[in-house]
Design a protein around this motif. Sequence first.
Motif, short mmCIF file in Angstrom:
data_model
loop_
_atom_site.label_atom_id
_atom_site.label_comp_id
_atom_site.label_asym_id
_atom_site.label_seq_id
_atom_site.Cartn_x
_atom_site.Cartn_y
_atom_site.Cartn_z
N GLU A 141 0.82 -1.21 0.00
CA GLU A 141 0.00 0.00 0.00
C GLU A 141 0.85 1.26 0.00
N LEU A 142 2.11 1.15 0.43
CA LEU A 142 2.99 2.31 0.49
C LEU A 142 3.96 2.37 -0.68
N ALA A 143 4.01 1.30 -1.48
CA ALA A 143 5.05 1.18 -2.49
C ALA A 143 5.01 2.32 -3.52
N ASP A 144 3.82 2.78 -3.88
CA ASP A 144 3.73 3.83 -4.90
C ASP A 144 4.30 5.16 -4.41
N GLY A 145 4.32 5.36 -3.11
CA GLY A 145 4.80 6.65 -2.58
C GLY A 145 6.20 6.61 -2.01
N ILE A 146 6.86 5.44 -2.10
CA ILE A 146 8.19 5.29 -1.50
C ILE A 146 9.17 4.79 -2.55
N ALA A 147 10.35 5.39 -2.59
CA ALA A 147 11.43 4.93 -3.45
C ALA A 147 12.48 4.24 -2.59
N LEU A 148 12.98 3.10 -3.06
CA LEU A 148 14.06 2.38 -2.38
C LEU A 148 15.34 2.58 -3.18
N VAL A 149 16.30 3.21 -2.57
CA VAL A 149 17.58 3.52 -3.23
C VAL A 149 18.67 2.65 -2.61
N PRO A 150 19.48 1.96 -3.42
CA PRO A 150 20.54 1.12 -2.88
C PRO A 150 21.47 1.91 -1.94
N TRP A 151 21.84 1.25 -0.86
CA TRP A 151 22.75 1.85 0.11
C TRP A 151 24.19 1.62 -0.33
N ASP A 152 25.06 2.48 0.09
CA ASP A 152 26.45 2.46 -0.32
C ASP A 152 27.18 1.21 0.16
N GLN A 153 26.63 0.53 1.14
CA GLN A 153 27.28 -0.62 1.75
C GLN A 153 26.28 -1.77 1.78
N ASP A 154 26.76 -2.98 1.52
CA ASP A 154 25.85 -4.13 1.52
C ASP A 154 25.43 -4.47 2.94
N LEU A 155 24.13 -4.36 3.18
CA LEU A 155 23.53 -4.78 4.46
C LEU A 155 22.40 -5.73 4.12
N THR A 156 22.52 -6.96 4.53
CA THR A 156 21.50 -7.94 4.20
C THR A 156 20.81 -8.46 5.45
N ILE A 157 19.56 -8.84 5.27
CA ILE A 157 18.79 -9.46 6.34
C ILE A 157 18.12 -10.69 5.78
N GLU A 158 18.20 -11.79 6.50
CA GLU A 158 17.66 -13.06 6.04
C GLU A 158 16.31 -13.34 6.70
N PHE A 159 15.45 -14.03 5.97
CA PHE A 159 14.14 -14.41 6.48
C PHE A 159 13.93 -15.90 6.29
N GLY A 160 13.05 -16.45 7.10
CA GLY A 160 12.71 -17.86 7.00
C GLY A 160 11.45 -18.15 7.79
N TYR A 161 11.07 -19.41 7.79
CA TYR A 161 9.88 -19.80 8.55
C TYR A 161 10.11 -21.18 9.16
N VAL A 162 9.35 -21.48 10.18
CA VAL A 162 9.42 -22.78 10.83
C VAL A 162 8.01 -23.32 10.97
N VAL A 163 7.84 -24.61 10.74
CA VAL A 163 6.55 -25.28 10.84
C VAL A 163 6.54 -26.11 12.12
N ALA A 164 5.51 -25.94 12.93
CA ALA A 164 5.38 -26.73 14.16
C ALA A 164 5.03 -28.17 13.81
N GLY A 165 5.41 -29.08 14.67
CA GLY A 165 5.16 -30.49 14.41
C GLY A 165 3.75 -30.91 14.77
N ARG A 166 2.76 -30.48 13.99
CA ARG A 166 1.36 -30.82 14.25
C ARG A 166 0.81 -31.53 13.03
N PRO A 167 0.57 -32.85 13.12
CA PRO A 167 0.10 -33.59 11.93
C PRO A 167 -1.20 -33.05 11.36
N ALA A 168 -2.11 -32.58 12.22
CA ALA A 168 -3.43 -32.14 11.73
C ALA A 168 -3.31 -30.95 10.79
N SER A 169 -2.40 -30.04 11.08
CA SER A 169 -2.28 -28.84 10.25
C SER A 169 -1.09 -28.92 9.31
#
Length: 307
Positions: free
Chosen positions: A245-273
């Motif tokens: 919803e904000l993307a049209d009004g915001i510009a993302l400009v590369p930063w002078d230095q590489d800064l990365t952030i990693e994402f992931g997910y974990v699934v709980a051990g529930r057979p039903a779901s």
Amino acid sequence: MNIRALRIFTYIMEEGTLARAAIRMNLSQSATSRQLSLLEQDFDVTLFNRDQKRLIPTPQAEAFYPEALSLLAQIDDVPAMFGQMKKDMRSPLRIVSQTRIANGLVLPAIADFAARHPDQPVKLEIMLRRDLGRRILHQRFDLCVSALPLPIEKLEPVPLGATTLCIALPRGHPLAHRDRLGPRDMRDVPYIALEDSTVLRRLIDRKVTGLGKPAYEVSVGTAALRLVHQGLGYAFADPVSLDPELADGIALVPWDQDLTIEFGYVVAGRPASGPAAQAFGRILQDLFKRKAGQAEGTRIRRPAARP
């Protein structure tokens, strides 16, 4: 009301004798007779007149018979009703999302999931990363999406990928069209920072020097981006977490230095779901790759370093 006695009454009405009713109930004649006597005693009514081996229904019995059939029909429908309820009332897929990734990734993934699995209810909880550990420990979720590493070390997350932090500016800002930005460029622009207890803020403070003192500090990235959208300054952001919803009004400009952030997910051990959680995880992976790929495709290559 004794259901067995009620059923005996209807069988006697249909068969005409106690003996035949006892056979249908798989009871002895004496046990069948006792059940019928209890029914008559409970309601202080005479249902049958005894004529040797036959039982003659009284007017009260004739009037009660259709009502008894209706009651028994409803009782007989109970197992089927509960069986249908089990089919219709599916447990919700419980998703827990870190605030930072909720609007940009998890909510669009839920919309995609709903289109593919319209009968699967979903329950989403959005919370700060520091609160995720307690929820994960208590296993009160089916799938948890967060920046990595997870607050619980023993879990092995499914990696989604890494994104590069950029500078978020209002799209009309003079610096929004630059190829890249560094600390000197941002000297006169108000800095909208996350509070110093967040992982992202600690990453920036550890690796970036020359930034001014924050003009605004907020606890969640979505709030920082909304302040950027209002023209109050700049913030660090990544293209995957950016609220559509904000993307049209915001510009993302590369930063002078590489800064990365990693994402992931974990699934709980529930057979039903499990199947629903696995399906949602695949949607997350596809959406993350798409958004990361779009961001990489639109990023302007940095100029080569001068000799």
